[in-house]
Design a protein around this motif. Structure first.
Motif, mmCIF file in Angstrom:
data_model
loop_
_atom_site.group_PDB
_atom_site.id
_atom_site.type_symbol
_atom_site.label_atom_id
_atom_site.label_comp_id
_atom_site.label_asym_id
_atom_site.label_seq_id
_atom_site.Cartn_x
_atom_site.Cartn_y
_atom_site.Cartn_z
ATOM 1 N N ASP A 123 0.812 -1.221 0.000
ATOM 2 C CA ASP A 123 0.000 0.000 0.000
ATOM 3 C C ASP A 123 0.844 1.270 0.000
ATOM 4 O O ASP A 123 0.404 2.322 -0.490
ATOM 5 C CB ASP A 123 -0.953 0.000 1.202
ATOM 6 N N GLN A 124 2.067 1.207 0.532
ATOM 7 C CA GLN A 124 2.972 2.355 0.449
ATOM 8 C C GLN A 124 3.846 2.289 -0.794
ATOM 9 O O GLN A 124 3.916 3.242 -1.571
ATOM 10 C CB GLN A 124 3.878 2.389 1.690
ATOM 11 N N GLY A 125 4.534 1.148 -0.973
ATOM 12 C CA GLY A 125 5.499 1.024 -2.056
ATOM 13 C C GLY A 125 4.894 1.220 -3.426
ATOM 14 O O GLY A 125 5.567 1.731 -4.340
ATOM 15 N N ARG A 126 3.624 0.842 -3.609
ATOM 16 C CA ARG A 126 2.997 0.957 -4.928
ATOM 17 C C ARG A 126 2.854 2.417 -5.366
ATOM 18 O O ARG A 126 2.607 2.694 -6.540
ATOM 19 C CB ARG A 126 1.619 0.287 -4.923
ATOM 20 N N GLN A 127 3.008 3.338 -4.421
ATOM 21 C CA GLN A 127 2.860 4.752 -4.751
ATOM 22 C C GLN A 127 4.152 5.373 -5.299
ATOM 23 O O GLN A 127 4.171 6.547 -5.659
ATOM 24 C CB GLN A 127 2.381 5.523 -3.517
ATOM 25 N N GLY A 187 11.848 5.426 -8.253
ATOM 26 C CA GLY A 187 11.834 5.730 -6.832
ATOM 27 C C GLY A 187 11.038 6.977 -6.496
ATOM 28 O O GLY A 187 10.815 7.291 -5.326
ATOM 29 N N LYS A 188 10.574 7.683 -7.503
ATOM 30 C CA LYS A 188 9.829 8.925 -7.286
ATOM 31 C C LYS A 188 8.433 8.634 -6.761
ATOM 32 O O LYS A 188 7.756 7.708 -7.212
ATOM 33 C CB LYS A 188 9.741 9.702 -8.600
ATOM 34 N N LEU A 189 8.004 9.441 -5.795
ATOM 35 C CA LEU A 189 6.628 9.376 -5.300
ATOM 36 C C LEU A 189 5.725 9.933 -6.389
ATOM 37 O O LEU A 189 5.628 11.146 -6.592
ATOM 38 C CB LEU A 189 6.496 10.184 -4.006
ATOM 39 N N GLU A 190 5.056 9.019 -7.109
ATOM 40 C CA GLU A 190 4.342 9.399 -8.323
ATOM 41 C C GLU A 190 3.280 8.347 -8.628
ATOM 42 O O GLU A 190 3.552 7.151 -8.588
ATOM 43 C CB GLU A 190 5.343 9.490 -9.474
ATOM 44 N N ASP A 191 2.093 8.776 -8.937
ATOM 45 C CA ASP A 191 0.990 7.853 -9.197
ATOM 46 C C ASP A 191 1.098 7.280 -10.608
ATOM 47 O O ASP A 191 1.003 8.001 -11.590
ATOM 48 C CB ASP A 191 -0.348 8.593 -9.026
ATOM 49 N N TRP A 192 1.313 5.969 -10.700
ATOM 50 C CA TRP A 192 1.428 5.322 -12.008
ATOM 51 C C TRP A 192 0.263 4.357 -12.272
ATOM 52 O O TRP A 192 0.296 3.575 -13.212
ATOM 53 C CB TRP A 192 2.763 4.586 -12.144
ATOM 54 N N TRP A 193 -0.771 4.452 -11.460
ATOM 55 C CA TRP A 193 -1.929 3.569 -11.567
ATOM 56 C C TRP A 193 -3.096 4.278 -12.258
ATOM 57 O O TRP A 193 -3.287 5.484 -12.099
ATOM 58 C CB TRP A 193 -2.398 3.149 -10.182
ATOM 59 N N THR A 194 -3.921 3.516 -12.974
ATOM 60 C CA THR A 194 -5.216 4.058 -13.373
ATOM 61 C C THR A 194 -6.083 4.123 -12.125
ATOM 62 O O THR A 194 -5.878 3.355 -11.172
ATOM 63 C CB THR A 194 -5.902 3.163 -14.418
ATOM 64 N N LYS A 195 -7.046 5.041 -12.123
ATOM 65 C CA LYS A 195 -7.894 5.176 -10.944
ATOM 66 C C LYS A 195 -8.669 3.888 -10.674
ATOM 67 O O LYS A 195 -8.817 3.465 -9.516
ATOM 68 C CB LYS A 195 -8.872 6.338 -11.118
ATOM 69 N N GLU A 196 -9.154 3.259 -11.719
ATOM 70 C CA GLU A 196 -9.920 2.028 -11.545
ATOM 71 C C GLU A 196 -9.065 0.935 -10.899
ATOM 72 O O GLU A 196 -9.519 0.240 -9.983
ATOM 73 C CB GLU A 196 -10.455 1.534 -12.891
ATOM 74 N N ASP A 197 -7.829 0.801 -11.344
ATOM 75 C CA ASP A 197 -6.947 -0.209 -10.764
ATOM 76 C C ASP A 197 -6.614 0.116 -9.309
ATOM 77 O O ASP A 197 -6.565 -0.777 -8.452
ATOM 78 C CB ASP A 197 -5.657 -0.319 -11.577
ATOM 79 N N ALA A 198 -6.364 1.385 -9.033
ATOM 80 C CA ALA A 198 -6.051 1.792 -7.662
ATOM 81 C C ALA A 198 -7.226 1.503 -6.734
ATOM 82 O O ALA A 198 -7.043 1.029 -5.600
ATOM 83 C CB ALA A 198 -5.697 3.275 -7.623
ATOM 84 N N LYS A 238 -9.488 -0.825 -7.134
ATOM 85 C CA LYS A 238 -9.567 -2.274 -6.944
ATOM 86 C C LYS A 238 -8.521 -2.747 -5.929
ATOM 87 O O LYS A 238 -8.797 -3.602 -5.085
ATOM 88 C CB LYS A 238 -9.372 -2.989 -8.280
ATOM 89 N N PHE A 239 -7.323 -2.186 -6.037
ATOM 90 C CA PHE A 239 -6.274 -2.550 -5.084
ATOM 91 C C PHE A 239 -6.710 -2.204 -3.659
ATOM 92 O O PHE A 239 -6.553 -3.009 -2.732
ATOM 93 C CB PHE A 239 -4.968 -1.829 -5.417
ATOM 94 N N LYS A 240 -7.238 -1.007 -3.479
ATOM 95 C CA LYS A 240 -7.645 -0.575 -2.143
ATOM 96 C C LYS A 240 -8.743 -1.471 -1.579
ATOM 97 O O LYS A 240 -8.757 -1.775 -0.379
ATOM 98 C CB LYS A 240 -8.108 0.883 -2.183
ATOM 99 N N THR A 241 -9.656 -1.915 -2.430
ATOM 100 C CA THR A 241 -10.710 -2.826 -1.976
ATOM 101 C C THR A 241 -10.107 -4.137 -1.486
ATOM 102 O O THR A 241 -10.493 -4.661 -0.428
ATOM 103 C CB THR A 241 -11.710 -3.095 -3.108
ATOM 104 N N LYS A 242 -9.173 -4.672 -2.251
ATOM 105 C CA LYS A 242 -8.516 -5.917 -1.857
ATOM 106 C C LYS A 242 -7.683 -5.724 -0.587
ATOM 107 O O LYS A 242 -7.675 -6.579 0.306
ATOM 108 C CB LYS A 242 -7.637 -6.427 -2.999
ATOM 109 N N ALA A 243 -6.983 -4.596 -0.509
ATOM 110 C CA ALA A 243 -6.178 -4.319 0.680
ATOM 111 C C ALA A 243 -7.055 -4.199 1.919
ATOM 112 O O ALA A 243 -6.680 -4.653 3.005
ATOM 113 C CB ALA A 243 -5.366 -3.040 0.470
ATOM 114 N N ASP A 244 -8.240 -3.615 1.760
ATOM 115 C CA ASP A 244 -9.158 -3.497 2.894
ATOM 116 C C ASP A 244 -9.602 -4.867 3.395
ATOM 117 O O ASP A 244 -9.855 -5.050 4.598
ATOM 118 C CB ASP A 244 -10.382 -2.669 2.505
ATOM 119 N N GLN A 245 -9.698 -5.836 2.498
ATOM 120 C CA GLN A 245 -10.031 -7.197 2.927
ATOM 121 C C GLN A 245 -8.934 -7.757 3.829
ATOM 122 O O GLN A 245 -9.215 -8.436 4.817
ATOM 123 C CB GLN A 245 -10.217 -8.095 1.698
#
Length: 675
Positions: free
Chosen positions: A520-524, A529-540, A542-549
């Protein structure tokens, strides 16, 4: 252990193996006498694998926990002791041996330490007592930081800019407190109140030992408690500190001066010997604003007591017996440790922390097997291939995000065993007769080494752990995985063991560190190594939903009495465990052992893989330490690391015939599949 920019395995405790030439009749890597075969694997897998070991291996009096990792760390300590004893007797051999030997000898010379009393810190205490105004107090705050003392009010460092990783930048972070977490100051449950009372006693003891009369010592202790409690109230929680965006606040120095009128940062940076440029990173602006307000309203004498405390608490473990005993007595309340760690072991750990790359050279020369490095390279590459294949198969992620993820995976820097370039500690003087002086000079050298980064190219060859460390870590700003030499030894690298043991142990460790790049941290952080969003919003999403599980699963675990795990605090490590074990199993399925599917000592290859994983985390922990770790540690306790990961891996259910009705059973449609 999660540092400001790294994620580590922390309590590695592994019994595992190497390439796979084991005689099927040999079973030393899975000892049934350590298992509790009366427990069903699907009810409590950790207990099934480790039950008898846990029963027969209580925590030694000088420890707070005892497990596979602690056994290995004890062995590593003994190796360091051998090297240090030899160095102390042969200090004329070369500069490296001289410095290591003299530092160790000074720490072991208890007679000289007792005779010196507090002379090593008296000048600092006297200087603080002579402070006449607030600006002089702030100058002292800066000076103490340069001298290596525990940072008053705020933490400060020079580190890579998370959004511009090719540059260093000054960083000012919340701090100023002594207890392990802000909640110890704020909660009124019996345990927190007991710890606060013990802390007040400790404060008074150290002020008294430094020469203050009882009434004055009590007043000084009260002042420290008032200041630290006020600072604790505005600190971010540990969960909030895990948010790399929330804690990234860049200020022009003139704007930071406007936020904190009593703190002139132009002056403070000069006093801290840093050419700050025109900007600074702050993790918690509200904290600094409140600290500045406190400077204006609290009496100067309170601040003088607080600054003296910074000197005393930083020095207590290295002074005379009364200081050391007072320090340990307070530590006992926090940790439950019954006996003081032997002096030689404390000093050995200190030398490793202070001169780790000098001591590390001796360690590598004596104990490291070069063939282990090549074997580790092969394993890392195998796991990297497995991870790439898993990313490509993901059914919840778009092709665009998959492409960026694979780019990041390919960009991993792999550091194995020891640095290519060793620190030489140029300019550091070590005296055989001045222990506290050695401690302070080493801390000052480390501080100067850090601030000298400013204005220079980022040095990506540096290591965050010393070679004798039995651990591993991932750094998001460098996108690197690091495995020190001590983790690459028997029983970590036992070339006679079968692949199942190997991949269930070190394979999962490698996968764990790789997954930190995608937790949840490293994926950002991007491939650079730059703190930069490389995800589509839809994928992000979905990841957050799975992480919440995963959060919800670990929230359900009760560790001690009524204390539940904090699934949000431990999320990164739990995701790394799940991802690391999953990709290690994938890599294992490609081996000859898995394909031939022959049993060893009654266990299939798949079973041995998961048995090895669970053996990693076997440990006993005293209740006081366990309670502290639940509050402060981003890693789950061993039982829940062992059990939580396998509960979401289909192959484990198959290997041990786990069925509905078993206590650990999760229906397939409710299992969490991420990486």
């Amino acid at each position: 252990m999660r540092l400001l920019t790294t994620a580590s395995l922390f309590v590695v405790s592994i019994v595992y193996a190497g390439p796979g030439k084991n005689d099927p009749k040999v079973s030393k890597y899975v000892d049934k006498s350590n298992m509790d075969l009366s427990v069903k694997p699907g009810d409590n897998f950790y207990q099934y694998v480790n039950g008898n070991w846990i029963k027969n291996n209580p925590v030694p009096a000088s420890k707070t926990r005892w497990g596979s990792f602690d056994v290995l760390r004890e062995e590593s300590s003994q190796r360091l002791r051998t090297l240090l004893d030899e160095s102390a007797k042969n200090t004329g051999k070369d500069r490296k041996t001289q410095m290591i030997g003299d530092f160790y000898a000074s720490g072991m010379d208890s007679a000289a330490i007792e005779a010196a009393g507090i002379i090593g810190i008296k000048a600092d205490l006297d200087r603080i007592s002579d402070i006449k105004n607030l600006q002089a107090a702030l100058t002292e705050v800066a000076m103490l930081r340069t001298m290596g003392y525990s940072s008053p009010i705020f933490r400060f460092g020079v580190q890579q800019d998370r959004k511009n990783v090719d540059q260093y930048i000054p960083q000012v972070n919340q701090g100023g407190t002594t207890l392990p977490d802000r909640d110890y100051y704020l909660k009124n449950d019996p345990r927190s109140m007991r710890i606060r009372e013990a802390y007040k006693t400790y404060l008074q003891q150290l002020f008294s030992l430094a020469g203050e009369e009882p009434v004055k010592a009590a007043a000084s202790a009260d002042a420290v408690m008032r200041i630290e409690t006020a600072l604790a109230k505005v600190q971010y929680s540990r969960v909030e500190q895990r948010d790399p965006y929330k804690t990234y606040n860049k200020f022009a120095i003139k704007d930071l001066n406007a936020l904190t009128p009593d703190m002139n940062w132009n002056n403070l940076f000069v006093q801290m010997k840093v050419q700050a440029g025109d900007s600074v990173l702050v993790d918690n602006p509200a904290f600094l604003k409140t600290a500045d307000l406190l400077l204006g309203v609290l009496p100067l004498n309170d601040w003088k007591s607080y600054l003296r405390w910074s000197v005393l608490k930083s020095s207590a473990p290295y002074l005379t017996t009364p200081f050391v005993e007072a320090n340990f007595k307070f530590t006992q309340v926090l940790s439950g440790q019954k006996e003081q760690t032997p002096r030689w072991q404390r000093i050995a750990g200190l030398v490793d922390a202070s001169l780790g790359e000098m001591l590390g050279q001796l360690y590598v020369e004596r104990y490291f097997k070069p063939e282990a490095k090549q074997r580790m390279v092969d394993l890392v590459n195998n796991l990297q291939t497995s991870f790439e294949e898993r990313i490509k198969r993901l059914d919840w992620m778009s092709e665009a995000t998959k492409k960026r993820g694979i780019e990041k995976l390919h960009a991993f820097t792999k550091k194995i065993a020891y640095p290519d370039k060793w620190k030489e500690y140029e300019g550091l003087n070590v005296s055989r007769k001045d222990f506290i002086g050695n401690v302070r000079r080493a801390d000052m050298w480390e501080y100067n080494d850090m601030i000298n980064h400013m204005g220079k190219p980022v040095d990506r060859t540096r290591w965050g752990m010393t070679p004798p460390t039995i651990n591993a870590y991932y750094s998001p700003v460098n996108n690197e995985i690091v495995f020190p030499a001590a983790i690459l030894q028997s029983p970590f690298f036992d070339f006679g063991a079968d692949d199942a043991i190997n991949y269930g142990g070190i394979g999962a460790v490698i996968g764990h560190e790789m997954t930190h790049g995608f937790d949840d941290q490293g994926r950002q952080y991007a491939a650079t190594g730059k703190l930069e969003d490389w995800w589509t919003k839809e994928d992000a999403d979905k990841f957050k939903t799975k992480a919440d599980q995963v959060v919800n699963l670990y929230n359900s675990f009760t560790v001690l009495d009524t204390m539940h795990l904090n699934g949000r605090l431990t999320l990164g490590e739990n995701l790394a465990d799940l991802g690391g074990l999953s990709m290690a199993y994938d890599a294992f399925t490609k081996t000859k052992q898995f394909k031939e599917n022959q049993k060893i000592d009654g266990f299939t290859p798949a079973q041995r893989f998961f048995l090895s994983w669970a053996q990693v985390w076997r440990s006993n922990t005293v209740p006081e330490t366990q309670a502290q770790l639940v509050l402060t540690d981003p890693h789950s306790p061993g039982m829940y690391r062992a059990n939580g990961a396998v509960m979401n891996i289909d192959a484990w259910y198959t290997a041990f015939n786990v069925q509905p009705g078993d206590k650990m059973f999760i229906p397939k449609e409710k299992r969490t599949y991420i990486w």
